[in-house]
Design a protein around this motif. Structure first.
Motif, PDB file in Angstrom:
ATOM      1  N   SER A  14     -25.845  55.894   6.887  1.00  0.00           N
ATOM      2  CA  SER A  14     -25.744  54.637   7.615  1.00  0.00           C
ATOM      3  C   SER A  14     -26.456  54.799   8.950  1.00  0.00           C
ATOM      4  CB  SER A  14     -24.269  54.293   7.841  1.00  0.00           C
ATOM      5  OG  SER A  14     -24.160  53.154   8.666  1.00  0.00           O
ATOM      6  N   GLN A  29     -12.767  47.107  12.380  1.00  0.00           N
ATOM      7  CA  GLN A  29     -13.633  47.509  11.270  1.00  0.00           C
ATOM      8  C   GLN A  29     -13.095  48.787  10.616  1.00  0.00           C
ATOM      9  OE1 GLN A  29     -17.700  47.628  12.538  1.00  0.00           O
ATOM     10  NE2 GLN A  29     -18.396  46.852  10.571  1.00  0.00           N
ATOM     11  N   GLN A  30     -12.536  49.685  11.408  1.00  0.00           N
ATOM     12  CA  GLN A  30     -11.904  50.883  10.853  1.00  0.00           C
ATOM     13  C   GLN A  30     -10.714  50.497   9.969  1.00  0.00           C
ATOM     14  OE1 GLN A  30     -11.079  54.161  13.548  1.00  0.00           O
ATOM     15  NE2 GLN A  30     -12.699  53.447  14.926  1.00  0.00           N
ATOM     16  N   ALA A  33     -12.071  49.149   6.743  1.00  0.00           N
ATOM     17  CA  ALA A  33     -12.611  50.259   5.937  1.00  0.00           C
ATOM     18  C   ALA A  33     -11.482  51.038   5.277  1.00  0.00           C
ATOM     19  CB  ALA A  33     -13.474  51.176   6.809  1.00  0.00           C
ATOM     20  N   THR A  34     -10.425  51.290   6.009  1.00  0.00           N
ATOM     21  CA  THR A  34      -9.267  52.001   5.452  1.00  0.00           C
ATOM     22  C   THR A  34      -8.649  51.203   4.310  1.00  0.00           C
ATOM     23  OG1 THR A  34      -8.839  53.113   7.559  1.00  0.00           O
ATOM     24  CG2 THR A  34      -7.012  53.000   5.990  1.00  0.00           C
ATOM     25  N   VAL A  38     -11.987  53.631   2.279  1.00  0.00           N
ATOM     26  CA  VAL A  38     -12.906  54.550   2.948  1.00  0.00           C
ATOM     27  C   VAL A  38     -12.082  55.619   3.638  1.00  0.00           C
ATOM     28  CG1 VAL A  38     -14.653  54.783   4.765  1.00  0.00           C
ATOM     29  CG2 VAL A  38     -14.650  52.756   3.272  1.00  0.00           C
ATOM     30  N   PRO A  41     -12.595  56.651   8.371  1.00  0.00           N
ATOM     31  CA  PRO A  41     -13.628  55.827   9.013  1.00  0.00           C
ATOM     32  C   PRO A  41     -13.761  56.104  10.511  1.00  0.00           C
ATOM     33  CG  PRO A  41     -11.717  54.489   8.509  1.00  0.00           C
ATOM     34  CD  PRO A  41     -11.496  55.830   7.863  1.00  0.00           C
ATOM     35  N   HIS A  44     -16.798  58.163  11.528  1.00  0.00           N
ATOM     36  CA  HIS A  44     -18.144  57.593  11.473  1.00  0.00           C
ATOM     37  C   HIS A  44     -18.682  57.412  12.883  1.00  0.00           C
ATOM     38  CE1 HIS A  44     -21.141  54.341  11.346  1.00  0.00           C
ATOM     39  NE2 HIS A  44     -21.451  54.851  10.168  1.00  0.00           N
ATOM     40  N   ARG A 152     -16.699  41.330   5.678  1.00  0.00           N
ATOM     41  CA  ARG A 152     -16.145  42.202   4.644  1.00  0.00           C
ATOM     42  C   ARG A 152     -16.300  41.570   3.263  1.00  0.00           C
ATOM     43  NH1 ARG A 152     -10.041  41.669   4.384  1.00  0.00           N
ATOM     44  NH2 ARG A 152     -10.824  39.688   3.584  1.00  0.00           N
TER      45      ARG A 152
END
Length: 171
Positions: A14, A29-30, A33-34, A38, A41, A44, A152
């Motif tokens: 990414s 956003q984390q 993602a979780t 993901v 996250p 990242h 998303r």
């Protein structure tokens, strides 16, 4: 006697065109993602898209048309393997089996490259959205929680089609 098998691997990376290099993704956003499964996250970190990223990639997916353009500006030879996420999902729905040139001796990675090439060949045949911005994923950065959810949903929807398409490589 130990025999080594050369198994091809698929790597993802990414990078952003206006990255806040070294920064984590925003907390919301984390969380998203979780929720999507993901792992870690929070680990990242943003990095800037660079020439070596573009030249070493077999497939480049931008969230927006501007990201696709920036990748191609770095390396014009990357045009045939550079798409927006939503654009590739739209094209993937249309690629007929006869346009995919799998080799009997090919491995998974080579077959995926054949799928990318088939998508490039079919790019002009895919009906474009009435509004070109519909090929873009909405950028949620510093916007509402609802905008993050909209982003998303666009990503998840497009990835579903792309994963289905790329799974055709596992013949």
């Amino acid at each position: 006697m130990h025999q080594s098998i050369n198994t091809p691997s698929i790597k993802t990376l990414s990078a952003g065109t206006q990255a806040l290099v070294g920064h984590q993704m925003p907390e919301i956003q984390q969380e998203i993602a979780t929720q999507l499964g993901v792992e870690a996250p929070e680990e990242h970190r943003a990095q800037q898209l660079a020439l070596q990223h573009v030249e070493s990639a077999d497939l480049i997916l931008g969230m927006e048309r501007q990201h696709r353009s920036e990748a191609v500006k770095l390396s014009p030879r990357a045009l045939r393997r550079t798409f927006t996420l939503r654009e590739l999902a739209r094209i993937a729905e249309l690629v007929p089996d006869e346009d995919i040139a799998f080799s009997e001796a090919a491995n998974l990675v080579e077959n995926m490259k054949a799928l990318v090439e088939a998508a490039a060949v079919n790019r002009g045949l895919a009906v474009s959205f009435e509004d070109p911005e519909d090929d873009d994923v909405v950028d949620p950065y510093r916007r509402s929680k609802q905008t993050y959810k909209e982003s998303r949903d666009q990503v998840v929807s497009a990835l579903g089609g792309i994963v289905t398409y790329l799974n055709r490589a596992a013949v």
